[in-house]
Design a protein around this motif. Structure first.
Motif, mmCIF file in Angstrom:
data_model
loop_
_atom_site.group_PDB
_atom_site.id
_atom_site.type_symbol
_atom_site.label_atom_id
_atom_site.label_comp_id
_atom_site.label_asym_id
_atom_site.label_seq_id
_atom_site.Cartn_x
_atom_site.Cartn_y
_atom_site.Cartn_z
ATOM 1 N N GLY A 60 0.842 -1.188 0.000
ATOM 2 C CA GLY A 60 0.000 0.000 0.000
ATOM 3 C C GLY A 60 0.869 1.227 0.000
ATOM 4 O O GLY A 60 1.861 1.294 -0.715
ATOM 5 N N THR A 61 0.496 2.214 0.797
ATOM 6 C CA THR A 61 1.320 3.405 0.960
ATOM 7 C C THR A 61 1.504 3.676 2.449
ATOM 8 O O THR A 61 0.556 3.534 3.239
ATOM 9 C CB THR A 61 0.699 4.624 0.245
ATOM 10 N N CYS A 62 2.721 4.046 2.809
ATOM 11 C CA CYS A 62 3.075 4.180 4.218
ATOM 12 C C CYS A 62 2.479 5.447 4.832
ATOM 13 O O CYS A 62 2.465 6.506 4.187
ATOM 14 C CB CYS A 62 4.592 4.192 4.352
ATOM 15 N N CYS A 63 2.003 5.333 6.059
ATOM 16 C CA CYS A 63 1.446 6.455 6.820
ATOM 17 C C CYS A 63 2.056 6.471 8.222
ATOM 18 O O CYS A 63 2.703 5.514 8.644
ATOM 19 C CB CYS A 63 -0.075 6.326 6.941
ATOM 20 N N TYR A 64 1.790 7.557 8.926
ATOM 21 C CA TYR A 64 2.379 7.744 10.256
ATOM 22 C C TYR A 64 1.395 8.553 11.085
ATOM 23 O O TYR A 64 0.703 9.443 10.572
ATOM 24 C CB TYR A 64 3.706 8.476 10.089
ATOM 25 N N VAL A 65 1.283 8.237 12.357
ATOM 26 C CA VAL A 65 0.405 8.993 13.255
ATOM 27 C C VAL A 65 1.260 9.725 14.277
ATOM 28 O O VAL A 65 2.034 9.110 15.018
ATOM 29 C CB VAL A 65 -0.608 8.073 13.970
ATOM 30 N N LEU A 67 1.411 14.023 16.378
ATOM 31 C CA LEU A 67 0.639 15.222 16.689
ATOM 32 C C LEU A 67 0.706 16.266 15.572
ATOM 33 O O LEU A 67 1.732 16.434 14.917
ATOM 34 C CB LEU A 67 1.139 15.849 17.987
ATOM 35 N N TYR A 68 -0.401 16.963 15.385
ATOM 36 C CA TYR A 68 -0.503 18.112 14.490
ATOM 37 C C TYR A 68 -1.676 18.945 15.002
ATOM 38 O O TYR A 68 -2.738 18.403 15.322
ATOM 39 C CB TYR A 68 -0.742 17.666 13.049
ATOM 40 N N LYS A 69 -1.477 20.232 15.125
ATOM 41 C CA LYS A 69 -2.516 21.111 15.680
ATOM 42 C C LYS A 69 -2.958 20.630 17.067
ATOM 43 O O LYS A 69 -4.130 20.750 17.443
ATOM 44 C CB LYS A 69 -3.721 21.192 14.744
ATOM 45 N N GLY A 70 -2.029 20.046 17.816
ATOM 46 C CA GLY A 70 -2.311 19.650 19.187
ATOM 47 C C GLY A 70 -3.079 18.360 19.365
ATOM 48 O O GLY A 70 -3.487 18.030 20.482
ATOM 49 N N GLN A 71 -3.295 17.584 18.274
ATOM 50 C CA GLN A 71 -4.013 16.328 18.406
ATOM 51 C C GLN A 71 -3.393 15.285 17.474
ATOM 52 O O GLN A 71 -2.691 15.637 16.515
ATOM 53 C CB GLN A 71 -5.503 16.506 18.086
ATOM 54 N N PRO A 72 -3.620 13.998 17.746
ATOM 55 C CA PRO A 72 -3.064 12.961 16.875
ATOM 56 C C PRO A 72 -3.638 13.072 15.466
ATOM 57 O O PRO A 72 -4.867 13.185 15.297
ATOM 58 C CB PRO A 72 -3.494 11.655 17.548
ATOM 59 N N TYR A 73 -2.762 13.066 14.486
ATOM 60 C CA TYR A 73 -3.155 13.194 13.092
ATOM 61 C C TYR A 73 -2.520 12.084 12.271
ATOM 62 O O TYR A 73 -1.448 11.564 12.608
ATOM 63 C CB TYR A 73 -2.667 14.527 12.524
ATOM 64 N N LEU A 74 -3.172 11.732 11.178
ATOM 65 C CA LEU A 74 -2.581 10.836 10.190
ATOM 66 C C LEU A 74 -1.708 11.653 9.243
ATOM 67 O O LEU A 74 -2.125 12.713 8.767
ATOM 68 C CB LEU A 74 -3.680 10.124 9.400
ATOM 69 N N TRP A 75 -0.499 11.169 8.997
ATOM 70 C CA TRP A 75 0.430 11.818 8.075
ATOM 71 C C TRP A 75 0.694 10.889 6.901
ATOM 72 O O TRP A 75 0.852 9.675 7.076
ATOM 73 C CB TRP A 75 1.759 12.135 8.779
ATOM 74 N N ALA A 76 0.739 11.464 5.697
ATOM 75 C CA ALA A 76 1.004 10.699 4.484
ATOM 76 C C ALA A 76 2.486 10.753 4.132
ATOM 77 O O ALA A 76 3.153 11.757 4.373
ATOM 78 C CB ALA A 76 0.175 11.238 3.319
ATOM 79 N N ARG A 77 2.982 9.697 3.542
ATOM 80 C CA ARG A 77 4.372 9.662 3.083
ATOM 81 C C ARG A 77 4.534 10.625 1.899
ATOM 82 O O ARG A 77 3.781 10.588 0.939
ATOM 83 C CB ARG A 77 4.728 8.239 2.654
ATOM 84 N N GLN A 192 3.087 5.374 15.591
ATOM 85 C CA GLN A 192 3.135 4.139 14.816
ATOM 86 C C GLN A 192 3.159 4.458 13.322
ATOM 87 O O GLN A 192 2.641 5.487 12.890
ATOM 88 C CB GLN A 192 1.909 3.267 15.090
ATOM 89 N N THR A 193 3.755 3.548 12.536
ATOM 90 C CA THR A 193 3.588 3.604 11.095
ATOM 91 C C THR A 193 2.583 2.539 10.694
ATOM 92 O O THR A 193 2.486 1.479 11.326
ATOM 93 C CB THR A 193 4.914 3.377 10.343
ATOM 94 N N SER A 220 -1.597 -1.598 10.827
ATOM 95 C CA SER A 220 -0.360 -1.309 11.558
ATOM 96 C C SER A 220 0.750 -2.242 11.099
ATOM 97 O O SER A 220 0.536 -3.452 10.958
ATOM 98 C CB SER A 220 -0.581 -1.487 13.066
ATOM 99 N N HIS A 221 1.921 -1.674 10.872
ATOM 100 C CA HIS A 221 3.057 -2.490 10.454
ATOM 101 C C HIS A 221 3.396 -3.539 11.516
ATOM 102 O O HIS A 221 3.452 -3.228 12.705
ATOM 103 C CB HIS A 221 4.273 -1.608 10.177
ATOM 104 N N GLY A 222 3.592 -4.766 11.073
ATOM 105 C CA GLY A 222 3.945 -5.847 11.980
ATOM 106 C C GLY A 222 2.763 -6.533 12.640
ATOM 107 O O GLY A 222 2.960 -7.456 13.439
ATOM 108 N N SER A 223 1.532 -6.109 12.308
ATOM 109 C CA SER A 223 0.366 -6.658 13.000
ATOM 110 C C SER A 223 -0.158 -7.950 12.378
ATOM 111 O O SER A 223 -0.851 -8.730 13.044
ATOM 112 C CB SER A 223 -0.760 -5.621 13.042
ATOM 113 N N VAL A 224 0.161 -8.199 11.099
ATOM 114 C CA VAL A 224 -0.345 -9.398 10.424
ATOM 115 C C VAL A 224 0.771 -10.440 10.376
ATOM 116 O O VAL A 224 1.709 -10.339 9.584
ATOM 117 C CB VAL A 224 -0.835 -9.070 9.000
ATOM 118 N N ARG A 225 0.664 -11.429 11.220
ATOM 119 C CA ARG A 225 1.710 -12.445 11.323
ATOM 120 C C ARG A 225 1.628 -13.439 10.174
ATOM 121 O O ARG A 225 0.549 -13.728 9.667
ATOM 122 C CB ARG A 225 1.594 -13.201 12.651
#
Length: 324
Positions: A60-65, A67-77, A192-193, A220-225
């Motif tokens: 897929g495409t990598c993402c990261y969570v 803080l942004y604007k004082g709250q947890p945000y999703l960030w795009a690669r 997390q990524t 989440s990376h590493g979650s699917v064994r």
């Protein structure tokens, strides 16, 4: 610019790699192919790879969570890439030497501009205060996913900042053979990524949704064994990827006890991807998006659609569909 926590790193191949004089299957601009040899990487041996946790490498495409604007945000690669003149010099260097090594960048002048809120990934190196590119000529980084940015509309569809949640695909809490899609608080995903997969990402190898009713989710990376992973042996891995139903994955990422990560892609072994139905796409999934109808009044259609399917089990992930 601020440097981040433990997020993005280059993961070495589990085998020692070699360079072959042919067009890369993964990178259009690369006039050589990186392939695995049958020798296990010393990095993997030192990290005791035989005791590592094997997980599915997702396409897929990598993402990261964070803080942004004082709250947890999703960030795009978003990689910062070279401008046309610099890229032309870089390609010429690659073609003549069949290698990315030894090329000298002018970091201040050779790269395209990025949004003001762009931040470099954690493992990016610096010189004189400027982030340096990797061996592919890119500077890995992130931008926050805001609702009004059409460029990241599929990222936006899986987050609700008012509710503070993201749509996540993960193994079931009671039955690991069963997947579940649920709304997870962004605060629980912080630092997390994750991988965004779905209808409009990387050709949709998992068969999710349709053009009319696209389906996307985060993993989440590493979650699917990997269940019953093969031994770390070149021939056994080749056989497993081609013959085992559980081998219909893009690759494997091993999580070693000392924190080392190593991986192998199918293309390292000269194998196609995708190649028919995927292991993930054929697994059963239950929809477990909790909440109330009022909570999702301002959510994306995807949140609302999944909420209305709460408790529904699909025989295969790729069978998910919503009522017209």
């Amino acid at each position: 610019m601020r440097r981040l926590g433990s997020v993005q790193q280059k993961i070495p191949c589990v085998f020692v790699t070699d360079v072959r004089e042919e067009q890369s299957r993964k990178r259009d601009c690369q006039q050589f192919q990186v392939v695995a040899t049958d020798h296990v990487n010393p990095v993997a041996l030192e990290a005791n790879i035989d005791c590592a946790l094997a997980t599915e490498k997702l396409d897929g495409t990598c993402c990261y969570v964070t803080l942004y604007k004082g709250q947890p945000y999703l960030w795009a690669r978003l990689d910062r890439k070279p401008n046309k003149q610099a890229e032309k010099r870089f390609k010429k260097h690659q073609h003549s030497l069949r290698s990315c090594k030894g090329f000298v960048w002018n970091v201040e002048e050779d790269f395209k501009s990025v949004p003001e809120m762009w931040i470099p990934a954690h493992r990016v190196k610096y010189h004189n205060g400027h982030p340096l590119p990797d061996e592919h000529g890119h500077i890995p980084g992130w931008v926050p996913v805001e609702k009004d940015n059409k460029q990241y509309c599929w990222h936006s569809s899986v987050v609700d900042y008012e509710v503070g949640a993201a749509l996540v695909l993960r193994p079931g809490s009671e039955d690991e053979d069963m997947l579940e899609i649920t709304a997870v608080p962004l605060a629980e995903l912080q630092e997390q990524t994750l991988e965004l997969i779905g209808t409009n990402v990387n050709g949709n190898p998992y068969g999710l949704g349709s053009k009319k009713r696209p389906v996307h989710c985060l993993v989440s990376h590493g979650s699917v064994r990997i269940r019953n992973p093969p031994l770390v042996d070149f021939l056994q891995l080749c056989s497993w990827f081609q013959e085992s139903p559980e081998g219909r994955v893009e690759g494997i990422v091993w999580h070693c006890n000392d924190g080392t990560l190593v991986k192998v892609h199918r293309h390292h072994l000269g194998l196609r991807w995708p190649d028919g139905d995927t292991c993930l796409g054929k697994r059963p999934v239950v929809i477990q998006v909790d909440g109330t109808a009022d909570a999702y009044n301002n959510s994306t259609d995807l949140f609302t659609s999944f909420f209305t399917l709460k408790g529904h089990v699909f025989r295969r992930l790729q069978d998910i569909q919503f009522e017209p």
